[in-house]
Scaffold this motif. Structure first.
Motif, PDB file in Angstrom:
ATOM      1  N   ILE A 207       0.838  -1.206   0.000  1.00  0.00           N
ATOM      2  CA  ILE A 207       0.000   0.000   0.000  1.00  0.00           C
ATOM      3  C   ILE A 207       0.868   1.249   0.000  1.00  0.00           C
ATOM      4  CG2 ILE A 207      -1.675   1.324   1.338  1.00  0.00           C
ATOM      5  CD1 ILE A 207      -2.802  -1.353   2.321  1.00  0.00           C
ATOM      6  N   GLU A 208       1.949   1.216   0.795  1.00  0.00           N
ATOM      7  CA  GLU A 208       2.831   2.389   0.862  1.00  0.00           C
ATOM      8  C   GLU A 208       3.481   2.673  -0.488  1.00  0.00           C
ATOM      9  OE1 GLU A 208       6.200   4.780   1.114  1.00  0.00           O
ATOM     10  OE2 GLU A 208       6.425   2.627   0.837  1.00  0.00           O
ATOM     11  N   THR A 209       3.855   1.629  -1.221  1.00  0.00           N
ATOM     12  CA  THR A 209       4.432   1.864  -2.551  1.00  0.00           C
ATOM     13  C   THR A 209       3.387   2.436  -3.505  1.00  0.00           C
ATOM     14  OG1 THR A 209       4.022  -0.427  -3.242  1.00  0.00           O
ATOM     15  CG2 THR A 209       6.182   0.073  -2.299  1.00  0.00           C
ATOM     16  N   LEU A 210       2.136   1.998  -3.354  1.00  0.00           N
ATOM     17  CA  LEU A 210       1.073   2.573  -4.191  1.00  0.00           C
ATOM     18  C   LEU A 210       0.849   4.045  -3.851  1.00  0.00           C
ATOM     19  CD1 LEU A 210      -1.534  -0.329  -4.192  1.00  0.00           C
ATOM     20  CD2 LEU A 210      -0.136   0.451  -6.112  1.00  0.00           C
ATOM     21  N   VAL A 211       0.891   4.377  -2.565  1.00  0.00           N
ATOM     22  CA  VAL A 211       0.727   5.777  -2.152  1.00  0.00           C
ATOM     23  C   VAL A 211       1.877   6.615  -2.709  1.00  0.00           C
ATOM     24  CG1 VAL A 211       0.751   7.340  -0.164  1.00  0.00           C
ATOM     25  CG2 VAL A 211      -0.628   5.273  -0.106  1.00  0.00           C
ATOM     26  N   ALA A 212       3.106   6.111  -2.583  1.00  0.00           N
ATOM     27  CA  ALA A 212       4.267   6.858  -3.077  1.00  0.00           C
ATOM     28  C   ALA A 212       4.191   7.060  -4.586  1.00  0.00           C
ATOM     29  CB  ALA A 212       5.548   6.134  -2.701  1.00  0.00           C
ATOM     30  N   GLN A 213       3.776   6.034  -5.318  1.00  0.00           N
ATOM     31  CA  GLN A 213       3.667   6.166  -6.772  1.00  0.00           C
ATOM     32  C   GLN A 213       2.566   7.137  -7.164  1.00  0.00           C
ATOM     33  OE1 GLN A 213       3.143   2.266  -8.413  1.00  0.00           O
ATOM     34  NE2 GLN A 213       5.153   1.562  -7.725  1.00  0.00           N
TER      35      GLN A 213
ATOM     36  N   SER B 193      -2.079   6.746 -14.053  1.00  0.00           N
ATOM     37  CA  SER B 193      -3.091   5.953 -13.364  1.00  0.00           C
ATOM     38  C   SER B 193      -3.298   4.601 -14.032  1.00  0.00           C
ATOM     39  CB  SER B 193      -4.407   6.715 -13.286  1.00  0.00           C
ATOM     40  OG  SER B 193      -4.911   6.952 -14.580  1.00  0.00           O
ATOM     41  N   GLU B 194      -3.056   4.496 -15.335  1.00  0.00           N
ATOM     42  CA  GLU B 194      -3.188   3.205 -16.010  1.00  0.00           C
ATOM     43  C   GLU B 194      -2.118   2.229 -15.543  1.00  0.00           C
ATOM     44  OE1 GLU B 194      -3.130   3.879 -20.185  1.00  0.00           O
ATOM     45  OE2 GLU B 194      -5.070   4.866 -20.203  1.00  0.00           O
ATOM     46  N   LEU B 195      -0.959   2.738 -15.172  1.00  0.00           N
ATOM     47  CA  LEU B 195       0.098   1.864 -14.686  1.00  0.00           C
ATOM     48  C   LEU B 195      -0.137   1.419 -13.240  1.00  0.00           C
ATOM     49  CD1 LEU B 195       3.218   3.684 -16.159  1.00  0.00           C
ATOM     50  CD2 LEU B 195       2.105   1.616 -17.006  1.00  0.00           C
ATOM     51  N   LEU B 196      -0.800   2.234 -12.456  1.00  0.00           N
ATOM     52  CA  LEU B 196      -1.064   1.889 -11.062  1.00  0.00           C
ATOM     53  C   LEU B 196      -2.262   0.961 -10.893  1.00  0.00           C
ATOM     54  CD1 LEU B 196      -0.528   5.242  -9.146  1.00  0.00           C
ATOM     55  CD2 LEU B 196       0.894   3.211  -9.101  1.00  0.00           C
ATOM     56  N   ARG B 197      -3.193   0.979 -11.809  1.00  0.00           N
ATOM     57  CA  ARG B 197      -4.445   0.233 -11.662  1.00  0.00           C
ATOM     58  C   ARG B 197      -4.235  -1.274 -11.464  1.00  0.00           C
ATOM     59  NH1 ARG B 197      -8.898   1.188  -9.638  1.00  0.00           N
ATOM     60  NH2 ARG B 197      -9.571   2.799 -11.026  1.00  0.00           N
ATOM     61  N   PRO B 198      -3.398  -1.965 -12.268  1.00  0.00           N
ATOM     62  CA  PRO B 198      -3.229  -3.405 -12.036  1.00  0.00           C
ATOM     63  C   PRO B 198      -2.631  -3.727 -10.660  1.00  0.00           C
ATOM     64  CG  PRO B 198      -2.422  -2.819 -14.200  1.00  0.00           C
ATOM     65  CD  PRO B 198      -2.707  -1.541 -13.477  1.00  0.00           C
ATOM     66  N   SER B 199      -1.665  -2.930 -10.223  1.00  0.00           N
ATOM     67  CA  SER B 199      -1.066  -3.163  -8.918  1.00  0.00           C
ATOM     68  C   SER B 199      -2.068  -2.892  -7.797  1.00  0.00           C
ATOM     69  CB  SER B 199       0.172  -2.293  -8.740  1.00  0.00           C
ATOM     70  OG  SER B 199       0.800  -2.567  -7.515  1.00  0.00           O
ATOM     71  N   ALA B 200      -2.868  -1.860  -7.945  1.00  0.00           N
ATOM     72  CA  ALA B 200      -3.884  -1.552  -6.936  1.00  0.00           C
ATOM     73  C   ALA B 200      -4.947  -2.653  -6.885  1.00  0.00           C
ATOM     74  CB  ALA B 200      -4.527  -0.205  -7.232  1.00  0.00           C
ATOM     75  N   ASP B 201      -5.327  -3.175  -8.034  1.00  0.00           N
ATOM     76  CA  ASP B 201      -6.304  -4.266  -8.055  1.00  0.00           C
ATOM     77  C   ASP B 201      -5.741  -5.527  -7.403  1.00  0.00           C
ATOM     78  OD1 ASP B 201      -8.136  -2.655  -9.332  1.00  0.00           O
ATOM     79  OD2 ASP B 201      -7.734  -3.467 -11.341  1.00  0.00           O
ATOM     80  N   GLY B 202      -4.481  -5.826  -7.675  1.00  0.00           N
ATOM     81  CA  GLY B 202      -3.841  -6.977  -7.042  1.00  0.00           C
ATOM     82  C   GLY B 202      -3.743  -6.802  -5.538  1.00  0.00           C
ATOM     83  N   CYS B 203      -3.422  -5.600  -5.105  1.00  0.00           N
ATOM     84  CA  CYS B 203      -3.347  -5.312  -3.669  1.00  0.00           C
ATOM     85  C   CYS B 203      -4.719  -5.472  -3.018  1.00  0.00           C
ATOM     86  CB  CYS B 203      -2.802  -3.905  -3.455  1.00  0.00           C
ATOM     87  SG  CYS B 203      -2.533  -3.482  -1.729  1.00  0.00           S
TER      88      CYS B 203
END
Length: 109
Positions: free
Chosen positions: A55-61, A77-87
């Motif tokens: 979560i912290e890496t998602l916040v930093a990104q 935001s398109e690059l963060l979406r898959p990681s956020a969904d996995g999280c």
């Protein structure tokens, strides 16, 4: 804002687990139940700390690459979406496992 809220709630969950360790009325030499309790909760705490790191890496990104204006596109935001969904899937799995573990460790002794 939502990811900062999730990070805050996650840190509070880890603090609550550490407070629970302080309030435990049995020791690690208390038999099979105590060893299962300590082993399970420590493994779960490590998994939760890993989730907090994610979560912290998602916040930093998201702070580093804020949402772009409509004319610039939404590449960040398109690059963060898959990681956020996995999280999110990982967090839902942890919550489901913790509910089952709570019932087994606290209610069915």
């Amino acid at each position: 804002a939502a990811s900062l809220g999730a990070l805050t709630l996650g840190v509070l969950a880890v603090v609550a687990q550490l407070v629970d360790y302080h309030e435990i009325h049995f020791h690690t030499a208390g038999g099979g139940y105590a060893s299962v309790f300590w082993g399970w909760t420590l493994v779960f705490l490590v998994c939760w700390v890993g989730a907090l790191y994610w979560i912290e890496t998602l916040v930093a990104q998201s702070l580093r690459h804020p949402p772009a204006s409509p004319r610039e596109g939404t590449a960040g935001s398109e690059l963060l979406r898959p990681s956020a969904d996995g999280c999110l899937v990982y967090l839902y799995t942890l919550v489901g496992i913790e509910v089952i573990a709570f019932v087994l460790l606290y209610l069915v002794k």
